[in-house]
Design a protein around this motif. Structure first.
Motif, mmCIF file in Angstrom:
data_model
loop_
_atom_site.group_PDB
_atom_site.id
_atom_site.type_symbol
_atom_site.label_atom_id
_atom_site.label_comp_id
_atom_site.label_asym_id
_atom_site.label_seq_id
_atom_site.Cartn_x
_atom_site.Cartn_y
_atom_site.Cartn_z
ATOM 1 N N SER A 165 -1.782 26.619 6.536
ATOM 2 C CA SER A 165 -0.900 25.495 6.886
ATOM 3 C C SER A 165 0.506 26.002 7.164
ATOM 4 C CB SER A 165 -0.901 24.434 5.784
ATOM 5 O OG SER A 165 -0.481 24.966 4.549
ATOM 6 N N GLY A 166 0.904 27.070 6.457
ATOM 7 C CA GLY A 166 2.189 27.693 6.765
ATOM 8 C C GLY A 166 2.212 28.246 8.178
ATOM 9 N N ALA A 167 1.120 28.885 8.599
ATOM 10 C CA ALA A 167 1.044 29.439 9.947
ATOM 11 C C ALA A 167 1.154 28.357 11.000
ATOM 12 C CB ALA A 167 -0.264 30.219 10.107
ATOM 13 N N VAL A 168 0.459 27.234 10.783
ATOM 14 C CA VAL A 168 0.531 26.121 11.737
ATOM 15 C C VAL A 168 1.956 25.580 11.821
ATOM 16 C CG1 VAL A 168 -0.187 23.722 12.107
ATOM 17 C CG2 VAL A 168 -1.893 25.459 11.522
ATOM 18 N N ALA A 169 2.565 25.329 10.664
ATOM 19 C CA ALA A 169 3.902 24.736 10.648
ATOM 20 C C ALA A 169 4.931 25.645 11.310
ATOM 21 C CB ALA A 169 4.312 24.430 9.210
ATOM 22 N N LEU A 170 4.878 26.940 11.004
ATOM 23 C CA LEU A 170 5.880 27.854 11.554
ATOM 24 C C LEU A 170 5.718 28.020 13.058
ATOM 25 C CD1 LEU A 170 5.988 30.518 8.701
ATOM 26 C CD2 LEU A 170 7.658 28.714 9.187
ATOM 27 N N LEU A 220 0.191 16.886 7.345
ATOM 28 C CA LEU A 220 0.472 15.561 7.904
ATOM 29 C C LEU A 220 1.669 15.602 8.846
ATOM 30 C CD1 LEU A 220 -0.083 13.324 4.739
ATOM 31 C CD2 LEU A 220 -1.629 13.643 6.692
ATOM 32 N N MET A 221 2.680 16.395 8.511
ATOM 33 C CA MET A 221 3.826 16.546 9.409
ATOM 34 C C MET A 221 3.392 17.186 10.721
ATOM 35 S SD MET A 221 7.003 17.659 6.893
ATOM 36 C CE MET A 221 8.284 17.431 8.151
ATOM 37 N N ALA A 222 2.521 18.198 10.633
ATOM 38 C CA ALA A 222 2.042 18.866 11.842
ATOM 39 C C ALA A 222 1.269 17.892 12.723
ATOM 40 C CB ALA A 222 1.162 20.054 11.457
ATOM 41 N N GLU A 223 0.446 17.054 12.105
ATOM 42 C CA GLU A 223 -0.298 16.057 12.883
ATOM 43 C C GLU A 223 0.634 15.047 13.528
ATOM 44 O OE1 GLU A 223 -4.727 15.825 10.892
ATOM 45 O OE2 GLU A 223 -3.238 14.334 10.254
#
Length: 410
Positions: free
Chosen positions: A120-125, A220-223
């Motif tokens: 999830s860190g990888a997605v967000a960054l 959820l923020m990424a979505e």
């Protein structure tokens, strides 16, 4: 390639579809343990070598793996994949399945537990690099349906566990549902509803507290920022670029074949196969991913080196602060954004740990991603269940790091 040690004799293995009360207690410990860190030990792990085995290098590490498997309460199986440049080495002890005696393979599936938080860190960054999110993006602006009391929490604070969000996995209603049916399929996008009526535990950014709620909020923020399901973001941002072919985020309890069986081990009771005892939906972006040692090796080499994001974002990710992964990793632990720094007596590696009923994980790599370690156990080890075993494990992990780095300070 090291010889495969014979599996040690075991008592009869308990299996069955319905988990017994002992398993339920272990499951609750798994969910609660990650949240109750407080002043967790951040000093180097106790003892340079576990179990009294002297020497250095792969032979000594192999002996330590065998001792770990032979320890009362220890894992029925363990595998360590060390990769220096393009040359992987596989060390292992015990078995993947106590009933068949099958050895663990790097292609066996496993629950990766909280190392999923690195995903999830990888997605967000990556979304920060692309401008879809900012590290200072707030819950109030991105997810306005969440409680107003949480509105000032930023993405940065979620990623480094300084948000103050109450942990949904401690909520009595959540735990009651889990006790009633461990295989219940939760709606992962409503997990934070269990604590929606609670205030923040502390002022955001003022202290560190590892929380399962943080990475649910990150997903959820990424979505919200992309209007893509989190599972699709994982495929586009992580799996495909890094060549992960056997990694997925299921919502059910079934494991894909072949898999290393995970066990609850509480001597003198016989080990209990808990591989498919709980639904992954109750942890989702915080710990629900299933992968293999081979895929996890590919992931941590790319993630630690910053292959999925820009240099500017990587520098932000590596702003270290006091904080430890759960369970604590080797050496002195410090927290970054979706990643931890492990300073050992032989040098520094970056990565993440995790534990879940039946599994304990460590993935780590040098900051350039050239040298990496994937270390997987087939039982759950944390400081709540068995602090002495955790310290033994941390010492073995540190020796594995030293073996990886050639015993030289880096």
């Amino acid at each position: 390639m090291p010889l495969m040690p014979l599996p040690r004799p075991r008592a009869r293995i308990r299996t069955g579809a319905r988990p017994r009360p002992r398993l339920l207690r272990l499951s609750l410990v798994a969910l609660l343990g990650a949240s109750c860190l407080g002043g967790l030990l951040l000093a180097p792990s106790a003892g340079a070598v576990a179990g009294g085995s002297g020497g250095s290098g792969e032979d000594a590490l192999q002996r330590q793996l065998e001792e770990l498997v032979a320890t009362p309460g220890g894992p029925p199986g363990v595998i360590a994949v060390l990769r220096r440049g393009r040359a992987p080495r596989v060390l292992r002890a015990g078995v993947a399945d106590l009933e068949t005696g099958r050895p663990i393979e790097p292609t066996d599936h496993m629950r990766i537990a909280s190392t999923a938080k690195a995903f999830s860190g990888a997605v967000a960054l990556r979304l920060v690099q692309e401008g879809a999110l900012g590290l200072d993006s707030t819950l109030g602006r991105t997810l306005p349906r969440l409680p107003r009391a949480w509105r000032s929490v930023t993405l940065r604070q979620l990623l480094n566990h300084t948000s103050g969000l109450p942990d949904y996995s401690e909520d009595p209603d959540f735990l009651k549902l889990l006790q009633e049916n461990p295989r219940r399929t939760f709606d992962p996008r409503r997990l934070l509803d269990f604590v929606a009526d609670e205030p923040l535990r502390f002022r955001p950014g003022s202290r560190y507290r590892y929380s399962n709620s943080d990475n649910i909020a990150v997903a959820l923020m990424a979505e919200a920022a992309t209007r893509w399901p989190y599972e699709e973001l994982l495929r586009r941002i992580v799996y495909r670029p890094l060549g992960l072919r056997d990694t997925s985020l299921p919502l059910g309890y079934e494991m894909p074949e072949p898999y290393m069986h995970g066990y609850a081990v509480e001597p003198p009771a016989p080990p209990e196969d808990v591989s498919e005892a709980l639904s992954a939906s109750g942890v989702w972006a915080s710990g629900g991913i299933v992968s293999t040692p081979r895929d996890m090796t590919r992931f941590i080499r790319g993630y630690a080196a910053g292959r999925l994001t820009s240099g500017a974002v990587l520098r932000e990710q590596r702003r270290w602060s006091e904080g430890a992964s759960e369970p604590a990793g080797p050496g002195r632990n410090r927290a970054g954004l979706g990643i931890f720094r492990y300073d050992t007596r032989c040098g520094t590696v970056l990565g993440h740990t995790g534990n879940f009923p039946g599994y304990t994980q460590l993935i780590a790599a040098t900051p350039d991603g050239r040298d990496s370690l994937t270390f997987s156990l087939t039982t759950q080890v944390n400081r709540t269940l068995d602090p002495a075993l955790l310290e033994q494990l941390r010492a073995v992990e540190e020796h594995a790091v030293c073996t990886l780095l050639g015993g030289q300070r880096r």
